[in-house]
Every structure is written in structure tokens, then in C-alpha cells.
Scaffold this active site. Structure first.
Site, PDB file in Angstrom:
ATOM      1  N   HIS A 355       0.791  -1.238   0.000  1.00 26.85           N
ATOM      2  CA  HIS A 355       0.000   0.000   0.000  1.00 26.85           C
ATOM      3  C   HIS A 355       0.816   1.276   0.000  1.00 26.85           C
ATOM      4  O   HIS A 355       0.243   2.365  -0.052  1.00 26.85           O
ATOM      5  CB  HIS A 355      -0.927   0.027   1.216  1.00 26.85           C
ATOM      6  CG  HIS A 355      -2.148  -0.802   1.053  1.00 26.85           C
ATOM      7  ND1 HIS A 355      -3.324  -0.304   0.549  1.00 26.85           N
ATOM      8  CD2 HIS A 355      -2.370  -2.107   1.298  1.00 26.85           C
ATOM      9  CE1 HIS A 355      -4.229  -1.276   0.510  1.00 26.85           C
ATOM     10  NE2 HIS A 355      -3.665  -2.376   0.956  1.00 26.85           N
ATOM     11  N   LYS A 543      -9.483  13.893   3.943  1.00 28.07           N
ATOM     12  CA  LYS A 543      -8.606  12.723   3.966  1.00 28.07           C
ATOM     13  C   LYS A 543      -7.734  12.855   5.201  1.00 28.07           C
ATOM     14  O   LYS A 543      -7.759  13.898   5.860  1.00 28.07           O
ATOM     15  CB  LYS A 543      -7.736  12.676   2.704  1.00 28.07           C
ATOM     16  CG  LYS A 543      -7.059  14.037   2.390  1.00 28.07           C
ATOM     17  CD  LYS A 543      -6.231  14.004   1.119  1.00 28.07           C
ATOM     18  CE  LYS A 543      -7.034  14.032  -0.161  1.00 28.07           C
ATOM     19  NZ  LYS A 543      -6.985  12.796  -0.923  1.00 28.07           N
ATOM     20  N   ARG A 544      -6.978  11.790   5.568  1.00 27.73           N
ATOM     21  CA  ARG A 544      -6.100  11.917   6.710  1.00 27.73           C
ATOM     22  C   ARG A 544      -5.168  13.126   6.544  1.00 27.73           C
ATOM     23  O   ARG A 544      -4.773  13.468   5.431  1.00 27.73           O
ATOM     24  CB  ARG A 544      -5.283  10.636   6.889  1.00 27.73           C
ATOM     25  CG  ARG A 544      -6.077   9.486   7.481  1.00 27.73           C
ATOM     26  CD  ARG A 544      -6.658   9.807   8.829  1.00 27.73           C
ATOM     27  NE  ARG A 544      -5.631   9.891   9.849  1.00 27.73           N
ATOM     28  CZ  ARG A 544      -5.356   8.956  10.748  1.00 27.73           C
ATOM     29  NH1 ARG A 544      -6.064   7.838  10.770  1.00 27.73           N
ATOM     30  NH2 ARG A 544      -4.407   9.116  11.645  1.00 27.73           N
ATOM     31  N   LYS A 549       0.093  14.667   1.713  1.00 25.13           N
ATOM     32  CA  LYS A 549      -1.190  14.961   1.068  1.00 25.13           C
ATOM     33  C   LYS A 549      -1.361  16.466   0.810  1.00 25.13           C
ATOM     34  O   LYS A 549      -2.252  16.898   0.101  1.00 25.13           O
ATOM     35  CB  LYS A 549      -2.341  14.423   1.910  1.00 25.13           C
ATOM     36  CG  LYS A 549      -2.411  12.882   1.936  1.00 25.13           C
ATOM     37  CD  LYS A 549      -3.536  12.412   2.842  1.00 25.13           C
ATOM     38  CE  LYS A 549      -3.629  10.885   2.970  1.00 25.13           C
ATOM     39  NZ  LYS A 549      -4.303  10.244   1.818  1.00 25.13           N
ATOM     40  N   THR A 652      -8.481   6.661  -2.778  1.00 26.05           N
ATOM     41  CA  THR A 652      -9.808   6.182  -3.149  1.00 26.05           C
ATOM     42  C   THR A 652     -10.829   7.306  -2.978  1.00 26.05           C
ATOM     43  O   THR A 652     -11.883   7.290  -3.605  1.00 26.05           O
ATOM     44  CB  THR A 652     -10.247   4.977  -2.273  1.00 26.05           C
ATOM     45  OG1 THR A 652     -10.003   5.292  -0.892  1.00 26.05           O
ATOM     46  CG2 THR A 652      -9.496   3.719  -2.661  1.00 26.05           C
ATOM     47  N   LYS A 656     -14.377   8.452  -5.175  1.00 27.26           N
ATOM     48  CA  LYS A 656     -15.706   8.749  -4.625  1.00 27.26           C
ATOM     49  C   LYS A 656     -16.214  10.089  -5.158  1.00 27.26           C
ATOM     50  O   LYS A 656     -17.381  10.225  -5.524  1.00 27.26           O
ATOM     51  CB  LYS A 656     -15.654   8.806  -3.093  1.00 27.26           C
ATOM     52  CG  LYS A 656     -15.210   7.520  -2.424  1.00 27.26           C
ATOM     53  CD  LYS A 656     -14.914   7.766  -0.927  1.00 27.26           C
ATOM     54  CE  LYS A 656     -14.121   6.626  -0.324  1.00 27.26           C
ATOM     55  NZ  LYS A 656     -13.502   6.985   0.976  1.00 27.26           N
TER      56      LYS A 656
HETATM   57  C1  LIG Z   1     -12.245   7.081   1.323  1.00 24.23           C
HETATM   58  C2  LIG Z   1     -11.860   7.453   2.688  1.00 24.23           C
HETATM   59  C3  LIG Z   1     -10.525   7.726   2.990  1.00 24.23           C
HETATM   60  C4  LIG Z   1      -9.433   7.692   1.946  1.00 24.23           C
HETATM   61  O1  LIG Z   1      -9.328   8.970   1.340  1.00 24.23           O
HETATM   62  P1  LIG Z   1      -8.063   9.373   0.455  1.00 24.23           P
HETATM   63  O2  LIG Z   1      -8.450  10.688  -0.110  1.00 24.23           O
HETATM   64  O3  LIG Z   1      -7.932   8.323  -0.606  1.00 24.23           O
HETATM   65  O4  LIG Z   1      -6.905   9.446   1.357  1.00 24.23           O
HETATM   66  C5  LIG Z   1     -10.204   8.086   4.280  1.00 24.23           C
HETATM   67  N1  LIG Z   1     -11.140   8.169   5.249  1.00 24.23           N
HETATM   68  C6  LIG Z   1     -12.445   7.923   4.985  1.00 24.23           C
HETATM   69  C7  LIG Z   1     -13.427   8.057   6.081  1.00 24.23           C
HETATM   70  C8  LIG Z   1     -12.845   7.555   3.713  1.00 24.23           C
HETATM   71  O5  LIG Z   1     -14.135   7.295   3.466  1.00 24.23           O
END
Ligand SMILES: *Cc1c(COP(=O)(O)O)cnc(C)c1O
Length: 804
Positions: A355, A543-544, A549, A652, A656
Site C-alpha cells: 500500500h 482525507k487523513r 497529502k 480512493t 468517490k
Molecule cells: C475514502 C476514505 C478515505 C481515503 O481517502 P483518500 O483521499 O484516498 O486518502 C479516508 N477516510 C475515509 C473516512 C474515507 O471514506
């Protein structure tokens, strides 16, 4: 099973009565939620039983997805949807004067994961069940999920996530399926029937008790299982001798120390802690999981020396990579198989997903710690390594550098990624770029040594949760326009691209977004008491929190816009609301400072109403979670995917947003590249350095952040404001951010990409003015998002790795 409104009403009232002896008027929403959840579980129980029976009888190959994290979120809405009774249930409840929506909001998120990696595991479970693939999750039942985040005075404050407090209706405790896990002790060997046997003694034994949760497929009878393990003391071990001597609290301490193994999820994303408790958790998971699998197959009379024909185990990142050694232990020590036979079967069963290539995330365990906790497992890893090193030396005689680089054990440490690679028949990356970097850079030696072992499986998301459930308005338009086949086969979303230029559809897409935005504004008013302009552009980065990032890059552009508006209040920009959301690991001080910085910028800008005429707003949404994601993503106009190229393995979140018709502003990183390939250059905004430029700067070490600071007056002003009081906080408040950029030379090239990013943001502003063009882009993004459904990803895992 046929369920109509009448059934639901009757069954629901029945459930309330049996569970609580309450009628609808008396019962609280919490009780109503529990009654409904219990009912929904009941509705799936026949199929769950039948699915299990079928797997047992046909002995079809089954997949076990081993993961330290399952970020599944709420289940009620999703289960109703997959059972095909959501609308019926909504109406039935409404006739009883109950709002399904309100009950859904009662459920605690199962936040048993940090971010993308754990959410991927949850999406994969949904896809496996929906595609009728016998595939189950194997994880830990953490008593505390990922902490809940509060923002107090701009700072992140962590609150324990006591998600099980009121009970969990979805799980079933299976105490009869418990297994024993051994820690510590010592190992010696004896000769028995002319072969060496290993005897493990003086260990401490604990109990792993499984809790099973049904994973209900969409529009199918398949119900798979998510099995989460709970750590407990063995009753007969609970130290009554001590207790009798009056040392009651000492006995309880012991109990607590055992239970602590499944007590709490480590809150670090993309970083390794190296803690003993974490090592215990990892072994607890793989040992419990594999022991219960082997026991099951023995019970149904499968010859264990053919186990590889019956099961596949996917190792989600290196966290469960000890599965390789644990299965070897079971086959050799308990099933009396030879090393060679065991190793062949083990590698045939195991496959590993990588990952990340961030160095701080690569797991290594100190030999001393490892050996003491897991003496037999250490011996097995040593032997795997001894044989592996022999092979390397045969293939590359006298190449010490290669040997040292590839060895599983080196320099006093065990490299878990190397163990996972050597012990698996498949190693996959999670996006094309990421896999290419693995093959040609980070794991080049392994790729050359094991030709054909490496492959790509680009991540995906379940369109059922992230589109059908999260965005019912868009779902309705899609069904009216292209029918509903796309829900079974998401590639059919492609048909929607035929409507890209259809003014009527464009208008409808705009209306959907507007209504979603208004809903969110009302929610934000109610929950956080904040006012948001629903007619502004919603620009979202959730995101985190992590330096790579680059939330900082986003914040810098916002400050730049603010300073421009201060200079020229009549500057013509479309009103924009910048949303942030995300948790920082509690010990990650830089990330926490960035949260405080964003909130400080927000206060400054949001309170300066005269200067900016409502053109700019900044909002930090607390406690980013799956449920919050489901709310904010359907209202986003702009999706921020701005990591330094090469650092985000896939992402991911990006998928979305795309699926919900947001326009992505992105670097050429992770799956952003594949999104760009899918939608075409004209339907995405790309900026910044690409992989070659980043790698060249990193290799040549000739990046000088200071040059950008001195040569760009905008950057100088922004960076100075970190330390000069102009944001009305102490000048030492952001000193770590300041020094990460100038003294530590800006590891993630924020300054380098700043100019390009501001231009990309200007482009967004311009594009948004042309409504038709913008809506056309949205439609193209929705229509092309089907390839990122995890159904497609899972089909590839099934065909190319698991052979199911
Ligand atoms: C999809 C998702 C992530 C991943 O987000 P990235 O932008 O790909 O880092 C992290 N936390 C939650 C709650 C998510 O639904």
C-alpha cells in the site's frame, strides 16, 4: 425472501415489544434503531445460514481477506439497500410516524480503520458478497475504534471512540469457535520418528473469541462473514491462586493486560510505531484467523496438504504478513508436514498487497523484541530467510549488496515486506504508477528475482455505498436516464456520457448538486451552528492529515486569494467555500499544527466580512469519518487530490468524488493518473510536478526551497505570516510548519508546486463560469467512474490472484 410494508411494520413492532416491552410512542430513537437493526439482521439470517451451508457442501474455494483494519462505517442503510427493502422500509416506518433517516443517524460508525486502507477492505467485502464470491474478512474487534476528533480553539482534541458502548446488533459472538494463542516461552527440538519436532513450552496462552458480522450482497442471496477477533483470558488461567491470597487487583491487572490486545486501534496512518502491543495484535490476528480456518477444513475433511486448492489468503499491507510464518508453523508443527511441502502450499495460498512506498511506513521489527514474544515464529522466519538467501547467492554469486538489500532479516531487524513477498505467489500494487514504482524502483531486485510475481490491481470503491446510498438524487437521475442496470454492472454508467451535452440532463445534474448542498448547509447549521453559502463553489479536501497529502498547499492558495482580495476587494472571483476534514495521528505534531493553521486561517477569513464580501469561506469539518464522507462528497464541486507525485499509492477518495460528479484538481499521482486517462484531459485539472520531476529532484538533491521563498513575493508573505503575528496567534504557534518548509527544505515540494496550483485554481474559477461546460465535465466524470467500482477490482483479484 419477500418482505412488504405490512411485514416490516408488524415485525418491527414485535421486535420493540420483545426487546424492550415498549410501544412506538414510548420507545426512544435508540431503541427503535436497535429494534430495526435486529430485524434487518433477522431478515438476512436464512441467507447467511444457506450461504455457509453451500460453502461447506460444495467446498468451493474461499477467500480470506486478512486486514488489521475494516473501516466499514454504518451498516443499517447499506444492509437495507443490499436487501432491496430500503424504500419499503422507509415507507413502512413513515406510516408508523418514524423517520428512517433519523434512525440511521443513531448508529455509531464502526471506525475500525484509519483511512483508505481500512475503507478499501470494507469496499472489497461489499463487492465480494455482491459478486457471489465466497470471500470473508478477518480482523480485530477493537473495543475502541479510531479516536473521535473534536476541534477546540482550532486544535485537534482526541476523544476515545467507545463505539460498542450501547451494544452492536450486527455481530454474533461465537464462543464455541474460540481458539488459543500462544505468546512467549521457549522452543526446543527433539527427534521423533526420525524427524525433528519442535516443542514450544512455558508460553502464555490467551483466548481469541470471534464475533461474526454478516456481509450482505446486493440483490443476491449471498451473505458472507466478517469475522473479528476479541482477546480474552482463559477462564482456567484467571489467576485464582493470586486471587485467593487476596491479590484481587493483581488478578484483574492480568486480565486487563490480555484484553488490551484487542482494546484499541493504533491511530497511525502511513506510519509504523514499532510497539510491542502492535506486534501482539498482528500475531493475534493471523494466528486466530489461520487456526480457525485450518480447523474448519479439517472438520469438513479436506486434506490439509491440498489446502491451497480450497483457500486463498490476501494480506492487506504487511500488518498481517506473519500469516506466512504462522501457516508454516501450523502445517509443520501441528499437521506434521515437511518444510518443502508446507512452503509450497503456503506460498500458493498467500498473496500480498503493498500500500505504500513511504519509508516511514515500512514495517521492521527488532529481532530481540520479536524473538522473545514469538520464539517459534522467529525460528521459522529465520529458516525461510536462510533458504531464500541461499537462492539469492546461487543466482547472484558474490553480490553482497543484493543479498543485504533483499534479506528478510538484516541489521538486527525483520523486514515484514520482504517476508510477505517471499511467502506469497502474488504481490500487487494499488494503482498503475504505484506498481510501476514497486517493480522498477523500490522492489526492483525482487521483481527481477521473481519474474511474474508482481502485478497491479488499481483500488476501487463500492458504488453501492458511495453513489446509490450516499447520493439518492443522482441515483434517481441516472436510473431515469440510463435505466438501473448500472447498479449490477457499474461499467454501464458509461451510457451516461452520451448525455454530456444534453441541456436538460445538465440542468438536472446541477439541481441535484444544489439540493445536496442545501441539505448539507442545513445539517451544518444544526450540528455545528455554522452558516455556509450553498451557492458558492464547494471545494473539498477530506482525507487523513499528512504532510505528503499537502493540505498546506491548499491552505496557502487560500491565504493567497485572501491577500489578493484585501488588496483589491472588487476582484472578480466566484464565491468559494473551502472545506477541510481529516484526523491527524495524535503524535504527529506537524499534522496537528497544520490543523491549527487551517482553523486559524478560517477564523481570519470568515471574520473579515468587509474585505471579502462573502467570496471566501473556510471550514474545517471535525471528525472526518465514513458517515461524514457520505454527506460531504455528494455536494462537492471540486475534489482536491494534490499529493506530491509518487507519494499517494492510489487514493480512493478521488474515486468517490468523481463518481459523484465533482471536478478533480490533481497532481499526476496514484489513481489520479487513471482518472485522467478515463475522463480525458479536458475533464480534469492537472497541475504540478510529475513523477519524473519529483524523482529527479529527490535523486539529485538540488531542490532549494529558500529560492522559492525569496523569489515569489506571494510565498514570502504567506510564509512570513506563519511567524509574524499577522494571523493573531503567537509567533511560535506554527514554527514546525515554518521550519519544515525553510530549514528542512520542504520535503513535499509545496513551494515548488505553489505557482502551478494557483493557476490551476484560477482555471477552476474560469471553468465554473461556463455552466454548460462545467456540467458537461461533471457528467463525463460520473459516466466514466464505473471502472473504479470495486466490483471491477475484485473481479481482477478473483481471476488473476485467487483463481476463484
Ligand atoms: C475514502 C476514505 C478515505 C481515503 O481517502 P483518500 O483521499 O484516498 O486518502 C479516508 N477516510 C475515509 C473516512 C474515507 O471514506
Amino acid at each position: 425472501m419477500y418482505i412488504d410494508k405490512k411485514n416490516i411494520k408488524m415485525d418491527f413492532i414485535n421486535e420493540l415489544t420483545t426487546m424492550y416491552s415498549e410501544d412506538i410512542d414510548e420507545a426512544s430513537n435508540l431503541h427503535k434503531y436497535f429494534a430495526l437493526a435486529k430485524l434487518v439482521k433477522k431478515y438476512s439470517s436464512q441467507n447467511w445460514m444457506r450461504t455457509n451451508r453451500k460453502y461447506k457442501n460444495t467446498k468451493k474455494k474461499q477467500v480470506y481477506y486478512f486486514s488489521m483494519e475494516f473501516l466499514i462505517g454504518r451498516l443499517l442503510g447499506n444492509n437495507l439497500l443490499n436487501l432491496g427493502i430500503k424504500d419499503t422500509c422507509k415507507e413502512a416506518l413513515s406510516e408508523l410516524g418514524i423517520s428512517l433517516n433519523e434512525l440511521e443517524e443513531i448508529e455509531n460508525d464502526a471506525g475500525l480503520g484509519n483511512g483508505g486502507l481500512g475503507r478499501l477492505a470494507a469496499c472489497f467485502l461489499d463487492s465480494m458478497a455482491s459478486l457471489n464470491i465466497p470471500g470473508h474478512g478477518c480482523g480485530i474487534r477493537y473495543y475502541y475504534g479510531l479516536f473521535q476528533q473534536k476541534i477546540i480553539n482550532g486544535y485537534q482534541v482526541e476523544i476515545p471512540d467507545h463505539w460498542l458502548r450501547d451494544g452492536n446488533m450486527w455481530e454474533t459472538r461465537k464462543e464455541d469457535k474460540a481458539v488459543r494463542i500462544k505468546f512467549g516461552g521457549n522452543v526446543h527440538s527433539i527427534m521423533e520418528n526420525n524427524s525433528l519436532k519442535f516443542i514450544h513450552e512455558n508460553y502464555e496462552e490467551i483466548l481469541a473469541v470471534p464475533y461474526d458480522t454478516p456481509v450482505i450482497g446486493y440483490n443476491t442471496d449471498t451473505v458472507n462473514t466478517l469475522r473479528l477477533w476479541n482477546a480474552e483470558t482463559l477462564d482456567d488461567d484467571f489467576d485464582f491462586a493470586t486471587f485467593n491470597k487476596g491479590q484481587y487487583s493483581k488478578a484483574l491487572e492480568y486480565k486487563n493486560s490480555i484484553e488490551s490486545i484487542s482494546q484499541v486501534l493504533y491511530p497511525d496512518d502511513s506510519k509504523e510505531e514499532g510497539k510491542l502491543l502492535r506486534l501482539k495484535q498482528q500475531y493475534f490476528l493471523v494466528s486466530a484467523g489461520l487456526q480457525s480456518i485450518v480447523r474448519y477444513y479439517k472438520k469438513i475433511n479436506v486434506p490439509i496438504n491440498e489446502l491451497n486448492k480450497y483457500i486463498a489468503v490476501q494480506i492487506n499491507d504487511t500488518h498481517p504478513s506473519m500469516a506466512v510464518a504462522e501457516l508454516m508453523r501450523i502445517l509443520i508443527d501441528e499437521e506434521n508436514m515437511t518444510w518443502d511441502e508446507s512452503f509450497k502450499i503456503t506460498t500458493n495460498i498467500m498473496s500480498y498487497t503493498n500500500h505504500t512506498i513511504l519509508s516511514e511506513a515500512l514495517e521492521k521489527w527488532p529481532i530481540n523484541m520479536f524473538k522473545k514474544l514469538l520464539p517459534r515464529i522467529y525460528m521459522i522466519i529465520e529458516e525461510i530467510n536462510r533458504r531464500f538467501c541461499e537462492e539469492i547467492q546461487n543466482k547472484y554469486p558474490n553480490d553482497t549488496k543484493k543479498l543485504n538489500d533483499m534479506s528478510i532479516i538484516f541489521n538486527g531487524e525483520i523486514k515484514m515486506a520482504h517476508l510477505a513477498i517471499v511467502g506469497s505467489h502474488s504481490v500487487n500494487g494499488v494503482a498503475k504508477l504505484h506498481t510501476e514504482l514497486l517493480k522498477n524502483k523500490e522492489l526492483k531486485n525482487f521483481n527481477e528475482f521473481y519474474s511474474g510475481k508482481f502485478n497491479n490491481k488499481t483500488n476501487g470503491i463500492t458504488h453501492r455505498r458511495w453513489l446509490v446510498k450516499a447520493n439518492p438524487r443522482l441515483t434517481e437521475i441516472l436510473c431515469k436516464t440510463i435505466g438501473n442496470q448500472w447498479i449490477k454492472n457499474p461499467l454501464e454508467l458509461e451510457k451516461f456520457t452520451n448525455y454530456a451535452k444534453d441541456l436538460n440532463i445538465q440542468n438536472k445534474i446541477r439541481e441535484v448538486k444544489e439540493k445536496n448542498k442545501i441539505d448539507f448547509c442545513n445539517y451544518a447549521k444544526k450540528i455545528y451552528d455554522i452558516d455556509i453559502n450553498p451557492y458558492s463553489i464547494f471545494d473539498v479536501q477530506v482525507k487523513r492529515l499528512h504532510a505528503y497529502k499537502r493540505q498546506l498547499l491548499n491552505a496557502f492558495n487560500i491565504l493567497n486569494l485572501y491577500y489578493k482580495l484585501k488588496e483589491n476587494p472588487s476582484l472578480d472571483i466566484i464565491p468559494r467555500t473551502f472545506f477541510f476534514g481529516g484526523k491527524a495521528a495524535p503524535g504527529y505534531y506537524l499534522a496537528k499544527q497544520i490543523i491549527k493553521f487551517i482553523n486559524t486561517v478560517a477564523v481570519k477569513i470568515n471574520n473579515d466580512k468587509d474585505a471579502i464580501h462573502g467570496k471566501l469561506n473556510v471550514i474545517f469539518l471535525p471528525n472526518y469519518s465514513v458517515s461524514l464522507a457520505e454527506k460531504i462528497i455528494p455536494c462537492a464541486d471540486v475534489s482536491e487530490q494534490i499529493s506530491t507525485a509518487t507519494k499517494e499509492a492510489s487514493g480512493t477518495g478521488n474515486m468517490k468524488f468523481m463518481m459523484n460528479g465533482s471536478i478533480t484538481i490533481a497532481t499526476l499521482d496514484g489513481a489520479n493518473i487513471e482518472i485522467k486517462e478515463a475522463v480525458g484531459d479536458e475533464n480534469i485539472i492537472i497541475f504540478g510536478m510529475n513523477k519524473e520531476e519529483v524523482l529527479s529532484l529527490e535523486e539529485n538533491k538540488n531542490y532549494k526551497a529558500n529560492n522559492y521563498y525569496y523569489s515569489d513575493s506571494r510565498l514570502m508573505k504567506i510564509i512570513n505570516s506563519l511567524v509574524d503575528n499577522s494571523l493573531n496567534v503567537s509567533s511560535s504557534e506554527f514554527k514546525d510548519i515554518y521550519s519544515s518548509l525553510l530549514e528542512k527544505n520542504d520535503e513535499y515540494f509545496v513551494l515548488k508546486d505553489f505557482d502551478s496550483y494557483t493557476k490551476a485554481q484560477d482555471k477552476i474559477d474560469n471553468l465554473y463560469r461556463n455552466k454548460n461546460k462545467w456540467q458537461k465535465m461533471c457528467i463525463m466524470n460520473i459516466g466514466k467512474s464505473g471502472i473504479f467500482s470495486s466490483d471491477n477490482t475484485i473481479k481482477k483479484y478473483a481471476k488473476e490472484i485467487w483463481h476463484v
